[in-house]
Design a protein around this motif. Structure first.
Motif, PDB file in Angstrom:
ATOM      1  N   GLY A  86       0.757   3.721  -2.985  1.00 44.27           N
ATOM      2  CA  GLY A  86       0.404   5.114  -2.720  1.00 44.27           C
ATOM      3  C   GLY A  86       1.459   6.059  -3.259  1.00 44.27           C
ATOM      4  N   ALA A 105      -4.251   2.638   6.056  1.00 44.76           N
ATOM      5  CA  ALA A 105      -3.367   1.461   6.053  1.00 44.76           C
ATOM      6  C   ALA A 105      -2.345   1.571   7.173  1.00 44.76           C
ATOM      7  N   ILE A 122      -5.801   9.236  -2.122  1.00 46.06           N
ATOM      8  CA  ILE A 122      -4.660   8.319  -1.942  1.00 46.06           C
ATOM      9  C   ILE A 122      -4.073   8.499  -0.546  1.00 46.06           C
ATOM     10  N   VAL A 165      -6.256   6.687   2.053  1.00 41.12           N
ATOM     11  CA  VAL A 165      -6.038   5.231   2.029  1.00 41.12           C
ATOM     12  C   VAL A 165      -4.703   4.900   2.690  1.00 41.12           C
ATOM     13  N   THR A 166      -3.687   5.691   2.415  1.00 41.99           N
ATOM     14  CA  THR A 166      -2.369   5.463   3.020  1.00 41.99           C
ATOM     15  C   THR A 166      -2.435   5.630   4.536  1.00 41.99           C
ATOM     16  N   VAL A 192       0.843  -1.207   0.000  1.00 40.34           N
ATOM     17  CA  VAL A 192       0.000   0.000   0.000  1.00 40.34           C
ATOM     18  C   VAL A 192       0.872   1.249   0.000  1.00 40.34           C
TER      19      VAL A 192
END
Length: 161
Positions: free
Chosen positions: A40, A95, A88, A91-92, A36
């Motif tokens: 990313g 994670a 993005i 999401v990073t 990830v």
């Protein structure tokens, strides 16, 4: 007898199959997080390319940005300015938060397992000493009863009772 959560957890942690599963899960989470972070970093550069005020302009900068974003350090030196860049980034961040939460949980599980093992060992030791003490007291009481019985017998023989 009902087992406590910690007893069950201790049994799981002492099982070699569980430890192997735990290791594989940790390896999978680490690999997924690395993927990830790299994804990313790879996606953020084209998402930010050409945007006014963009400062994530190369893959090395993007890797640094993804690491500081995932670890929630956020120095503020690199940040996305486009909508896709922010997606993005989200999401990073998720994670990273998930990974560090799992690492923290794994460490807590390890500490709890160690503590449970130490409690079990202490309980066994205390139980052994308690049994040995009870046996010693019982043996001493038997000896005292035997002595008192002899004293009573001697008194009965001499008619002094």
């Amino acid at each position: 007898m009902q087992q406590s959560f910690f007893q069950l957890l201790g049994r799981f942690l002492s099982d070699p199959r569980w430890r192997a599963f735990h290791f594989r899960a940790a390896l999978a989470v680490t690999s997924a997080t690395a993927a990830v972070l790299l994804a990313g970093a790879a996606l953020i550069v084209p998402a930010e390319r050409g945007a006014a005020g963009a400062n994530i302009t190369s893959f090395p900068k993007a890797v640094w940005w993804s690491i500081e974003t995932a670890t929630t350090v956020g120095y503020g030196d690199l940040y996305p300015v486009t909508a896709w860049g922010r997606v993005i980034a989200a999401v990073t961040m998720l994670a990273g938060i998930t990974t560090f939460g799992m690492v923290t949980a794994a460490m807590a599980t390890w500490f709890v397992g160690r503590a449970e093992k130490e409690v079990r060992e202490a309980r066994t030791t205390v139980g052994r000493y308690t049994r040995e003490g009870e046996e010693a007291v019982s043996a001493e009481l038997r000896v005292l009863h035997q002595r008192f019985d002899r004293v009573e017998q001697l008194l009965d023989r001499h008619g002094e009772r």
